[in-house]
Design a protein around this motif. Structure first.
Motif, PDB file in Angstrom:
ATOM      1  N   ALA A 218       0.828  -1.210   0.000  1.00 10.91           N
ATOM      2  CA  ALA A 218       0.000   0.000   0.000  1.00 10.91           C
ATOM      3  C   ALA A 218       0.859   1.255   0.000  1.00 10.91           C
ATOM      4  O   ALA A 218       0.495   2.277  -0.593  1.00 10.91           O
ATOM      5  CB  ALA A 218      -0.930  -0.006   1.218  1.00 10.91           C
ATOM      6  N   SER A 219       2.017   1.185   0.635  1.00  5.34           N
ATOM      7  CA  SER A 219       2.880   2.366   0.738  1.00  5.34           C
ATOM      8  C   SER A 219       3.600   2.695  -0.566  1.00  5.34           C
ATOM      9  O   SER A 219       4.192   3.771  -0.697  1.00  5.34           O
ATOM     10  CB  SER A 219       3.907   2.178   1.858  1.00  5.34           C
ATOM     11  OG  SER A 219       4.816   1.136   1.539  1.00  5.34           O
TER      12      SER A 219
ATOM     13  N   ARG B 153      -5.830   4.061   4.399  1.00 10.83           N
ATOM     14  CA  ARG B 153      -5.246   2.849   3.834  1.00 10.83           C
ATOM     15  C   ARG B 153      -3.982   3.149   3.025  1.00 10.83           C
ATOM     16  O   ARG B 153      -3.030   2.362   3.028  1.00 10.83           O
ATOM     17  CB  ARG B 153      -6.279   2.149   2.943  1.00 10.83           C
ATOM     18  CG  ARG B 153      -5.759   0.890   2.226  1.00 10.83           C
ATOM     19  CD  ARG B 153      -5.391  -0.209   3.194  1.00 10.83           C
ATOM     20  NE  ARG B 153      -6.507  -0.657   3.992  1.00 10.83           N
ATOM     21  CZ  ARG B 153      -7.385  -1.596   3.620  1.00 10.83           C
ATOM     22  NH1 ARG B 153      -7.246  -2.187   2.454  1.00 10.83           N
ATOM     23  NH2 ARG B 153      -8.369  -1.940   4.425  1.00 10.83           N
ATOM     24  N   PHE B 154      -3.962   4.290   2.337  1.00  8.80           N
ATOM     25  CA  PHE B 154      -2.832   4.642   1.474  1.00  8.80           C
ATOM     26  C   PHE B 154      -2.249   5.992   1.911  1.00  8.80           C
ATOM     27  O   PHE B 154      -2.393   7.008   1.221  1.00  8.80           O
ATOM     28  CB  PHE B 154      -3.279   4.705   0.008  1.00  8.80           C
ATOM     29  CG  PHE B 154      -3.968   3.447  -0.457  1.00  8.80           C
ATOM     30  CD1 PHE B 154      -3.245   2.292  -0.714  1.00  8.80           C
ATOM     31  CD2 PHE B 154      -5.349   3.417  -0.611  1.00  8.80           C
ATOM     32  CE1 PHE B 154      -3.881   1.129  -1.136  1.00  8.80           C
ATOM     33  CE2 PHE B 154      -5.997   2.260  -1.036  1.00  8.80           C
ATOM     34  CZ  PHE B 154      -5.266   1.112  -1.293  1.00  8.80           C
ATOM     35  N   PRO B 155      -1.609   6.014   3.066  1.00 10.82           N
ATOM     36  CA  PRO B 155      -1.172   7.289   3.655  1.00 10.82           C
ATOM     37  C   PRO B 155      -0.095   8.008   2.848  1.00 10.82           C
ATOM     38  O   PRO B 155       0.083   9.218   3.017  1.00 10.82           O
ATOM     39  CB  PRO B 155      -0.646   6.871   5.035  1.00 10.82           C
ATOM     40  CG  PRO B 155      -0.253   5.429   4.875  1.00 10.82           C
ATOM     41  CD  PRO B 155      -1.239   4.855   3.924  1.00 10.82           C
ATOM     42  N   GLU B 156       0.641   7.290   1.991  1.00  9.92           N
ATOM     43  CA  GLU B 156       1.697   7.917   1.211  1.00  9.92           C
ATOM     44  C   GLU B 156       1.192   8.506  -0.105  1.00  9.92           C
ATOM     45  O   GLU B 156       1.949   9.135  -0.839  1.00  9.92           O
ATOM     46  CB  GLU B 156       2.797   6.892   0.896  1.00  9.92           C
ATOM     47  CG  GLU B 156       3.406   6.231   2.112  1.00  9.92           C
ATOM     48  CD  GLU B 156       4.062   7.232   3.033  1.00  9.92           C
ATOM     49  OE1 GLU B 156       4.659   8.205   2.525  1.00  9.92           O
ATOM     50  OE2 GLU B 156       3.976   7.048   4.265  1.00  9.92           O
ATOM     51  N   ALA B 157      -0.091   8.285  -0.416  1.00 12.97           N
ATOM     52  CA  ALA B 157      -0.620   8.674  -1.732  1.00 12.97           C
ATOM     53  C   ALA B 157      -1.395   9.980  -1.674  1.00 12.97           C
ATOM     54  O   ALA B 157      -2.197  10.207  -0.758  1.00 12.97           O
ATOM     55  CB  ALA B 157      -1.520   7.562  -2.265  1.00 12.97           C
ATOM     56  N   ASP B 158      -1.165  10.832  -2.670  1.00 15.37           N
ATOM     57  CA  ASP B 158      -2.024  11.994  -2.883  1.00 15.37           C
ATOM     58  C   ASP B 158      -3.321  11.513  -3.522  1.00 15.37           C
ATOM     59  O   ASP B 158      -3.301  10.669  -4.424  1.00 15.37           O
ATOM     60  CB  ASP B 158      -1.346  13.003  -3.817  1.00 15.37           C
ATOM     61  CG  ASP B 158      -0.184  13.726  -3.164  1.00 15.37           C
ATOM     62  OD1 ASP B 158      -0.195  13.855  -1.923  1.00 15.37           O
ATOM     63  OD2 ASP B 158       0.736  14.156  -3.886  1.00 15.37           O
TER      64      ASP B 158
END
Length: 495
Positions: A260-261, A284-289
Motif C-alpha cells: 500500500a505504501s 489505507r494509502f497514507p503515502e498517496a495523494d
C-alpha cells in the motif's frame, strides 16, 4: 511537472515525448521502450493502411488490454483512420450496434471473440482482422494532420438506452493528456497501473497522459482486488486510477502495508467519492495523494480537487482542470451559485456521431459571459459553487427525487447511508407514492442485518423528509461496462 503547452499536435506524436530508452509500457510479456513504441505504432499503422481502408474510415477494436489494444489509439490515427474502441466485456448485440452505428470498415479482435458473433452482427463491408495479423516490415511516419480532425469515437456505456458515440478530435485527446499529466504531476519515473477499460475516456487517458509525461504504463485486466494488489507489488506501481465501486473492492481487501505504501497517487472519477470513502482511502494509502475528479465523456474531464484540500473539503469536486472553463448556470441562463454544470473550452467534444438531434440537446454555443467561445456541453448535472470557489456535486437533474414538495439529491442520501459503514454500496431512488409524490427507496449491498442501526442513525442525521421509506438489500449490485454502478438496471429491478 510537464509544461502546460496549449498547442495540440497529432495524437500519434505522443511517443516522441518520451526518452527513447525509457520504458513506455510493461506487462506480462515484458517491456516496450519509447523507441520501440514509436516503431511498433508505425508498423501497425502500415498494416492497417494495407487493408485498403480510406482516410476517415472507422476501425473498431474489441480486445482485452493486449499490446495491440494499447497501440491502436495511436496506430489508427497514423493510418488516417478513426479509432472506435469497444469494451471487451460487451456482448454480441452491443458490439453489433456499435459496428453498425459507427459504420466501421474494419474490426480488429481475436478468434475466440469473433466466434461469439452471429451472422449479421458484423455489417456488410466491414473487414474482420485478427490482431496477430497487424504486423508489417514497413512503417509509416508520424501523421501530419489537422488537430481538429476526428481521431476517435468513444461509445458511452449505454446505461440510458443505446450507446451513443462521442466524437473526439486529435486536439481533444492531446490536450486532455497534457492537462492530466500536468495537474496530477506524472513524472517520468512513475509506474501507472491501467485497470480501467481502454474504451472508457478515463481509461484511455491513462495511456495517453502517461506517455505525454514520458512515464511507464502497466495495463491490467483484473478479476479480483487481489489481482490489483499483486500488480502494485510486482510492477512497483506508483499511480492508480479508479471509480467508486473499484475503491470499495480495494478497501475491503487485505493490503500488505509495504505494498500500500508504494502508491503515491490515487485518482477518482466516474462518480463522487463519499467523505467516508475519502477518509478510508487516506488511511489505507497514507503515502498517496488523492485526486477526486469530475468528468463527462462529452468533455473528458471538467474538475479536480487539489490533494492539499481533500482532508478539509472531502465533499468537493474542486475547480476546473487546465484547458477547461467550468460554469454554473442557473435556470435563467445566468451565472448562479447552484445550477447546471456547463463545460466550455478546447476539451469539448465534437458532438455525437451521426446524431444531430441529441447533439443539439447537449452541445450549444457557450454562454455570452464565458471566456471560451465556440460550443459548450451542458452536463445535466447540478453543482453548487461555495464561497471558497470549490464546486460540489448535487445530483443529476433527471435523478432528483421530488418528495412532499422537496427536491432531494440521491447523492446526498447515498452519502448519508454509506457514512456509518452499515453497507459498502448503496443507490437511492424515488418511486411513485400516492401521498408524497415520490418516496425514497435505497438499494444497498448486504444482508440487511444492519438496517435497524442504519435507520436509527439516519433519524438522528437527516430531516424527516429525507428518510428512506424502504431498503432493498442485495448480495451484489450490478455494474455497467465501465465498472460504475448500473443505475438503470438498479431502477428497473426495484420491487
Amino acid at each position: 511537472m510537464i509544461e502546460l503547452d496549449p498547442v495540440p499536435r497529432p495524437l500519434d506524436h505522443l511517443p516522441l515525448r518520451g526518452a527513447p530508452d525509457a520504458v513506455a509500457l510493461a506487462d506480462k510479456g515484458g517491456t516496450l521502450t519509447y523507441a520501440a513504441l514509436e516503431a511498433e505504432v508505425g508498423q501497425m499503422a502500415f498494416a492497417l493502411k494495407a487493408l485498403g481502408l480510406k482516410a476517415g474510415d472507422r476501425v473498431a477494436s474489441w480486445l482485452p488490454k493486449t499490446r495491440t489494444a494499447c497501440l491502436m489509439p495511436l496506430a489508427a490515427v497514423r493510418a488516417g483512420l478513426v479509432h472506435v474502441p469497444i469494451n471487451p466485456v460487451l456482448k454480441r448485440a452491443q458490439v453489433a450496434h456499435i459496428l453498425a452505428d459507427s459504420g466501421a470498415a474494419a474490426l480488429v479482435s481475436q478468434t475466440t471473440r469473433l466466434q461469439s458473433l452471429e451472422v449479421g452482427d458484423v455489417r456488410d463491408g466491414c473487414r474482420v482482422v485478427d490482431e496477430t495479423a497487424l504486423t508489417a516490415d514497413q512503417t509509416l511516419p508520424p501523421a501530419e494532420v489537422s488537430t481538429d480532425a476526428l481521431a476517435a469515437i468513444l461509445y458511452t456505456s449505454g446505461s440510458t438506452g443505446k450507446p451513443k458515440g462521442v466524437m473526439l478530435s486529435h486536439a481533444n485527446l492531446w490536450l486532455g493528456a497534457i492537462s492530466v499529466a500536468h495537474y496530477i504531476e506524472i513524472k517520468p519515473e512513475d509506474h501507472v497501473l491501467g485497470v480501467l477499460p481502454l474504451s472508457f475516456d478515463y481509461g484511455q487517458n491513462q495511456l495517453l497522459s502517461t506517455w505525454a509525461a514520458g512515464a511507464r504504463v502497466v495495463p491490467l485486466d483484473y478479476l479480483t482486488a487481489r489481482d490489483v494488489i499483486k500488480a502494485v507489488e510486482r510492477f512497483g506501481i506508483t499511480s492508480l486510477a479508479g471509480v467508486p465501486p473499484l475503491w470499495v473492492q480495494l478497501l475491503e481487501a487485505e493490503w500488505p502495508v509495504e505494498t500500500a505504501s508504494k502508491l503515491r497517487r490515487l485518482t477518482n472519477s466516474g462518480g463522487a467519492l463519499t467523505p467516508k470513502m475519502v477518509r478510508d482511502l487516506r488511511t489505507r494509502f497514507p503515502e498517496a495523494d488523492l485526486y477526486p475528479m469530475y468528468g463527462l465523456t462529452e468533455a473528458f474531464r471538467s474538475t479536480y480537487l487539489d490533494p492539499a484540500l481533500v482532508d478539509t473539503h472531502p465533499d468537493s469536486i474542486g475547480r476546473a482542470i487546465p484547458f477547461a472553463e467550468v460554469l454554473v448556470v442557473g435556470p435563467d441562463g445566468a451565472p448562479a451559485a447552484q445550477g447546471e454544470l456547463v463545460h466550455a473550452g478546447p476539451l469539448v467534444a465534437q458532438g455525437y456521431w451521426q446524431d444531430p438531434e441529441r447533439t443539439a440537446q447537449r452541445f450549444r454555443p457557450a454562454p455570452s459571459y464565458a471566456e471560451s467561445g465556440g460550443m459548450a456541453v451542458w452536463s445535466g448535472d447540478t453543482v453548487r459553487r461555495g464561497e471558497d470557489g470549490l464546486l460540489r456535486f448535487v445530483g443529476r437533474d433527471d435523478e432528483m427525487i421530488k418528495s412532499a414538495g422537496n427536491r432531494i439529491s440521491p447523492t446526498e442520501i447515498e452519502e448519508a447511508v454509506l457514512a456509518g459503514g452499515e453497507t459498502g454500496e448503496a443507490a437511492a431512488f424515488g418511486v411513485a407514492d400516492a401521498r408524497l409524490g415520490q418516496a425514497i427507496v435505497v438499494i444497498a449491498r448486504g444482508d440487511g442485518s444492519g438496517e435497524e442501526a442504519l435507520r436509527e442513525r439516519l433519524r438522528r442525521e437527516l430531516p424527516s423528509f429525507m428518510q428512506p421509506a424502504r431498503y432493498d438489500w442485495r448480495t451484489e449490485l450490478p455494474r455497467n461496462a465501465n465498472g460504475k454502478l448500473d443505475r438503470t438496471a438498479l431502477r428497473g429491478s426495484l420491487r
